[in-house]
Design a protein around this motif. Structure first.
Motif, mmCIF file in Angstrom:
data_model
loop_
_atom_site.group_PDB
_atom_site.id
_atom_site.type_symbol
_atom_site.label_atom_id
_atom_site.label_comp_id
_atom_site.label_asym_id
_atom_site.label_seq_id
_atom_site.Cartn_x
_atom_site.Cartn_y
_atom_site.Cartn_z
ATOM 1 N N ILE B 570 33.814 -16.787 -8.856
ATOM 2 C CA ILE B 570 33.380 -17.349 -10.133
ATOM 3 C C ILE B 570 34.618 -17.780 -10.887
ATOM 4 N N VAL B 571 34.560 -18.961 -11.446
ATOM 5 C CA VAL B 571 35.686 -19.406 -12.255
ATOM 6 C C VAL B 571 35.158 -19.640 -13.672
ATOM 7 N N LYS B 660 43.521 -2.023 -6.554
ATOM 8 C CA LYS B 660 44.850 -2.396 -7.011
ATOM 9 C C LYS B 660 45.903 -1.639 -6.223
ATOM 10 N N ARG B 661 45.557 -0.418 -5.859
ATOM 11 C CA ARG B 661 46.539 0.393 -5.133
ATOM 12 C C ARG B 661 46.696 -0.054 -3.687
ATOM 13 N N CYS B 662 45.575 -0.392 -3.034
ATOM 14 C CA CYS B 662 45.676 -0.620 -1.601
ATOM 15 C C CYS B 662 46.075 -2.044 -1.256
ATOM 16 N N SER B 663 45.901 -2.946 -2.157
ATOM 17 C CA SER B 663 46.294 -4.310 -1.835
ATOM 18 C C SER B 663 47.540 -4.691 -2.611
ATOM 19 N N SER B 664 48.539 -5.211 -1.920
ATOM 20 C CA SER B 664 49.792 -5.524 -2.608
ATOM 21 C C SER B 664 49.613 -6.738 -3.509
ATOM 22 N N SER B 665 48.784 -7.658 -3.120
ATOM 23 C CA SER B 665 48.659 -8.846 -3.941
ATOM 24 C C SER B 665 47.212 -9.136 -4.301
ATOM 25 N N LEU B 666 46.950 -9.111 -5.586
ATOM 26 C CA LEU B 666 45.627 -9.507 -6.055
ATOM 27 C C LEU B 666 45.780 -10.766 -6.886
ATOM 28 N N ALA B 667 46.851 -11.495 -6.623
ATOM 29 C CA ALA B 667 47.114 -12.691 -7.406
ATOM 30 C C ALA B 667 45.911 -13.613 -7.332
ATOM 31 N N GLY B 668 45.573 -14.182 -8.450
ATOM 32 C CA GLY B 668 44.485 -15.136 -8.469
ATOM 33 C C GLY B 668 43.136 -14.518 -8.739
ATOM 34 N N ILE B 669 43.070 -13.175 -8.773
ATOM 35 C CA ILE B 669 41.783 -12.542 -9.050
ATOM 36 C C ILE B 669 41.881 -11.761 -10.354
ATOM 37 N N GLY B 670 41.012 -12.087 -11.276
ATOM 38 C CA GLY B 670 41.085 -11.470 -12.588
ATOM 39 C C GLY B 670 40.109 -10.332 -12.771
ATOM 40 N N GLY B 671 39.114 -10.249 -11.917
ATOM 41 C CA GLY B 671 38.113 -9.213 -12.085
ATOM 42 C C GLY B 671 36.971 -9.502 -11.135
ATOM 43 N N CYS B 672 35.873 -8.801 -11.346
ATOM 44 C CA CYS B 672 34.734 -9.105 -10.491
ATOM 45 C C CYS B 672 33.451 -9.033 -11.307
ATOM 46 N N ALA B 673 32.384 -9.518 -10.737
ATOM 47 C CA ALA B 673 31.110 -9.517 -11.452
ATOM 48 C C ALA B 673 29.991 -9.336 -10.440
ATOM 49 N N SER B 679 24.852 -9.649 -5.555
ATOM 50 C CA SER B 679 26.081 -10.042 -4.857
ATOM 51 C C SER B 679 27.306 -9.768 -5.724
ATOM 52 N N ILE B 680 28.385 -9.438 -5.023
ATOM 53 C CA ILE B 680 29.633 -9.200 -5.737
ATOM 54 C C ILE B 680 30.458 -10.480 -5.708
ATOM 55 N N ASN B 681 30.931 -10.883 -6.873
ATOM 56 C CA ASN B 681 31.687 -12.119 -6.990
ATOM 57 C C ASN B 681 33.058 -11.840 -7.559
ATOM 58 N N LEU B 682 34.067 -12.487 -7.027
ATOM 59 C CA LEU B 682 35.418 -12.322 -7.565
ATOM 60 C C LEU B 682 35.653 -13.390 -8.615
ATOM 61 N N ILE B 683 36.223 -12.958 -9.712
ATOM 62 C CA ILE B 683 36.480 -13.911 -10.784
ATOM 63 C C ILE B 683 37.905 -14.424 -10.653
ATOM 64 N N ILE B 684 38.022 -15.740 -10.638
ATOM 65 C CA ILE B 684 39.331 -16.359 -10.432
ATOM 66 C C ILE B 684 40.181 -16.267 -11.693
ATOM 67 N N ASP B 685 41.412 -15.815 -11.524
ATOM 68 C CA ASP B 685 42.371 -15.856 -12.619
ATOM 69 C C ASP B 685 43.144 -17.162 -12.456
ATOM 70 N N VAL B 686 42.792 -18.128 -13.293
ATOM 71 C CA VAL B 686 43.302 -19.484 -13.115
ATOM 72 C C VAL B 686 44.822 -19.535 -13.126
ATOM 73 N N ASN B 687 45.434 -18.762 -14.032
ATOM 74 C CA ASN B 687 46.893 -18.821 -14.131
ATOM 75 C C ASN B 687 47.596 -18.146 -12.972
ATOM 76 N N GLY B 688 46.826 -17.377 -12.202
ATOM 77 C CA GLY B 688 47.455 -16.652 -11.105
ATOM 78 C C GLY B 688 47.455 -17.435 -9.798
ATOM 79 N N LEU B 689 46.783 -18.597 -9.807
ATOM 80 C CA LEU B 689 46.714 -19.344 -8.550
ATOM 81 C C LEU B 689 48.009 -20.136 -8.321
#
Lengths: 118, 689
Positions: B570-571, B660-673, B679-689
């Protein structure tokens, strides 16, 4: 059982006193956060006993005490004081306060004072 | 005293409020280099309240410190506070005390031991009080003794008759009245026994012709000690019988025991100095006020209380529940069981539910709104302390402090603001000499502003310092390998914003306030948590401006749902400019191997999300997928994904900590919904892409 009005500008103190009286036979009928409100509530609620903080904004405990004594010369007002307020307490006693209690006090302390006047 | 949680909450809350208002008073006063009578009174009252409450909670150190401050302000008050040369020191010590109190409260909140040592502060206070007393003694003429001077002007006339409190040493001669000796003890821990004795005398006076007491002087602490040890002795001559005397004494609060003995007037026990006294007898009880009837039935309504304080945790759960309701609502509305059935009445009922839930959501959000003023005032303190420390003269201008934001925002905004302002004071604003050389006013200025724009709150921090150095930033960035484009391609703004990249910090030297290795990347991260963004702009020699943009509603956002392979994303709709089927001819590769796309006459870089997030089962043929044009304040680019699912209102959940602990990079993901269909959706962190 006595009807009690708690006057203190600090909500913490009001809650503390209220909690302390919870287990007693007495009923807290009202609270006031300054002297002005205290006088109004005194008139409206006619409590048996008032616990009166001294240092308060708007109208301090001493002036409120005097007003209440003017309304009812036999009003039971217990001053809630702290170390360092000796002069004020003296004033309060001369103005008709029935006694005083010194912060920090314990449950037994305030209960014994109230039981005595009830 | 055993305090339950709620009392502790109230204690912390109220003390913090008091400290906050105290700090504001101090700031107001510091401008005038002194406090006026009203402000002195307020400080005195605040300290008094903190002393009392802390003592009740058995936080000895807090109570002691507050007591010392209260004492000091009593002295200041009695001297009217005017013309004191100590004001700067007074401000300093009170500010330090406020920090101490806040520090202890913070520990209390975290359930850590309150181990702050108030001794250094107490020592400073002691010295200051000694100086103040030197000054007051010099200023004051004769008049009252110091401790008793704590009587406010209104009651002073009565207090000025000390004779009343002294026994009019009676003559024990012949008379119709009998003589009595009373001995009484007060309860242990009843405290201020000398004043209690004074109270007893006030009552005894009314029924006696003559009286005397031991100890005679009830004005001192020493008397309290003596009474505690030996009891309080009263000798009196009265026409009342022992039972009546006893009845009066029995009214005394905290009376442990009392005995009334009949004695002879010339009894040896009566203190010699009293027996020998030749003074006239005091008038006996008279003029006792007649009792009036209690006030007529007054039906004056009790003033209503319009505010309540609510534990913020409750508001958090309320908000959570509203979030769940929104989700549940969409589960019902888009339920697959309805299929293609026509259900008009259901739709209209659902529509009504929808608007009610929206309203509920608005109200819940509005409850959580608080003005940023508290936060901004905190910064005032920081600027003050730091400019002193660095020998810089800095003025903080605050604009729009009444702007309201969500409680969460305040929490997340605090650290970034602190950090930015520290940077401005430490690195941004030059020292006075440099400023003069550059033809600027000697005192620097930081402007902190909050304002509302449609769906965002904008907070800016602007300073009139030296500005950021384009060259230094570029050098550092290339040293650290942070450059993704060639220098010539970057705009000034893009270069400045490199400072937000992890691992960037231009100042080598570490100071107490800034440059602890925690860089501006933390600022960006923190603001990112609440869905905000931060940018910086600068003009060499003129200053720097940081702009923080925060969405008004944090947790419920409108978003576009799309998928990449089996992953749902989701963006936030605010960032989406357009979504189109791409023209394959418009996509090309630049000399450095980056894919670019030509869209409406502009060229943007193209990010394939399947590559970015390592999704295996996604569409790779450009002709089969879709392009979305995304824009934030800092960047504009396009993403390539499989296919668009439509627009949803979603409740943003933070990513769980274990992720957050198990993955070194969550860049680009701001949260989830979680959507209505589960369904689980990942929310895009626009500035992190």
């Amino acid at each position: 059982m006595a009807k009690i009005l708690i006057v203190d500008d600090a909500a913490f103190m009001r809650i503390t006193i209220k909690n302390m009286l919870k287990k007693s036979a007495h009923e807290v009928v009202g609270e006031a956060e300054n002297g002005k409100v205290a006088i109004e509530r005194y008139k409206a609620l006619a409590p048996d006993i008032v616990t009166m903080d001294i240092t308060m904004p708007e109208l301090d405990g001493l002036q409120a005490l005097r007003e209440i004594i003017a309304i009812n010369p036999s009003a039971n007002v217990i001053m809630v004081s702290a170390m360092g307020q000796e002069a004020m307490v003296r004033e309060a006693i001369m103005s008709g306060a029935k006694g005083f209690i010194v912060k920090p006090f314990k449950e037994e302390g305030i209960l014994s004072a109230i039981d005595k006047l009830a | 005293m055993i305090a339950d949680e709620s009392m502790l909450d109230v204690y912390i809350y109220e003390t913090q409020q008091l400290l906050e208002s105290l700090e504001n008073t101090l700031f107001a006063g510091e401008n005038d280099k002194r406090l006026n009578a009203e402000q002195i009174d307020e400080v005195f009252r605040v300290m008094h309240t903190i002393k009392g409450a802390s003592a009740m909670m058995e936080f000895e150190n807090m109570a002691k410190l507050a007591h010392s401050l209260e004492d000091m302000f009593a002295i200041i008050r009695d001297n009217n506070g005017s013309g004191l040369s100590e004001w700067p020191d007074i401000f300093d010590v009170v500010f330090s005390a406020v920090s101490y109190f806040n520090g202890e409260l913070a520990k209390l909140l975290e359930k850590a031991p309150m181990d702050g040592d108030p001794a250094p502060l107490m020592e400073r206070l002691k010295l200051l009080v000694a100086r103040l007393q030197g000054e007051t003694a010099a200023a004051a003429t004769t008049q009252q003794a110091a401790p008793e001077a704590a009587v406010p002007a209104a009651v002073a006339p009565a207090a000025a008759k000390p004779a009343e409190t002294m026994a009019p040493a009676p003559v024990y001669g012949k008379g119709e009245e009998a003589y009595y000796k009373i001995k009484l003890f007060f309860d242990e821990n009843s405290q201020m026994e000398h004043i209690r004795a004074f109270g007893v005398i006030q009552n005894i006076k009314k029924i006696s012709l003559r009286y005397a007491h031991v100890p005679q002087n009830l004005d001192t602490e020493a008397a309290a000690d003596e009474i505690r040890r030996n009891g309080f002795l009263i000798f009196l001559q009265t026409g009342h019988n022992p039972d009546e005397i006893k009845a009066i004494l029995d009214e005394t609060l905290f009376l442990k025991s009392c005995s009334v003995l009949s004695i002879e007037g010339d009894d040896e026990e009566i203190p010699v100095e009293i027996r020998q006294s030749k003074e006239q007898a005091a008038a006996a009880a008279s003029g006792r006020q007649t009792e009036q009837q209690a006030a007529e039935n007054s039906f004056e309504s009790v003033a209503k209380q319009n505010f309540i304080s609510v534990n913020v945790n409750k508001l958090d759960s309320l908000l959570n529940i509203v979030g769940e309701i929104v989700t549940a609502q969409s589960m019902v509305m888009s339920n697959a069981d309805f299929g293609s059935l026509a259900h008009d009445s259901f739709d209209s009922a659902a529509q009504q539910l929808h608007s009610l839930i929206n309203e509920l959501q608005d109200i819940v959000m509005s409850i959580r709104m608080i003005p940023v003023s508290t936060l901004f005032q905190k910064m005032r303190r920081l600027v003050r302390d730091m400019s002193k420390k660095f020998g810089k003269n800095i003025e903080l201008e605050i604009i729009g402090e009444e702007t309201e934001v969500d409680k969460n925002v305040i929490d997340y905004l605090s650290d970034p603001l602190l950090h930015i302002i520290r940077n401005s004071v430490d690195h941004g604003i030059e020292d006075p000499e440099t400023r003069k050389k550059r033809g600027k006013p000697a005192s620097g200025k930081i402007t902190l502003e909050a304002r509302m724009t449609g769906s965002d709150v904008i907070v800016t921090v602007a300073d009139d310092g030296g500005g950021l150095s384009r060259e230094k930033i570029l050098k550092k960035a290339s040293e650290k390998g942070l450059l993704t484009k060639s220098e010539s391609e970057m705009t000034d703004k893009e270069i400045y914003n490199l400072i937000f990249l992890p691992g960037f910090s231009t100042k080598d030297e570490v100071t107490e306030y800034s440059g602890r290795g925690v860089g501006m990347d933390v600022v960006r991260k923190n603001i990112g948590y609440i869905g905000g963004s931060v940018t910086v702009d600068s003009e060499p020699g003129k200053g720097t401006i940081h702009t923080i943009r925060i969405p008004l509603t944090l947790t419920i956002v409108d978003g576009m749902k799309f998928n990449v392979g089996s992953m749902n994303f989701i963006v936030p709709t605010v960032s989406v400019r357009s979504a189109v089927k791409p023209n394959v001819e418009d996509i090309f590769t630049d000399p450095e191997g980056h894919e670019m796309i030509m869209l409406q006459g502009n060229v943007y870089s193209l990010i394939r999300l399947s590559e970015f997030f390592n999704v295996d089962d996604a569409v790779t043929e450009l002709g089969e997928g879709m392009i979305m044009h995304i824009a934030s304040e800092e960047k504009e680019f396009c993403i390539f994904f499989d296919h668009l699912d439509g627009e949803y209102q979603v409740v943003v959940k933070k990513l769980p900590n274990y992720l957050k602990r198990c993955s070194s990079s969550l860049a680009g993901i701001g949260g989830c919904a979680i959507l209505g269909d589960g369904s689980i959706n990942l929310i895009i962190d626009v500035n992190g892409l």
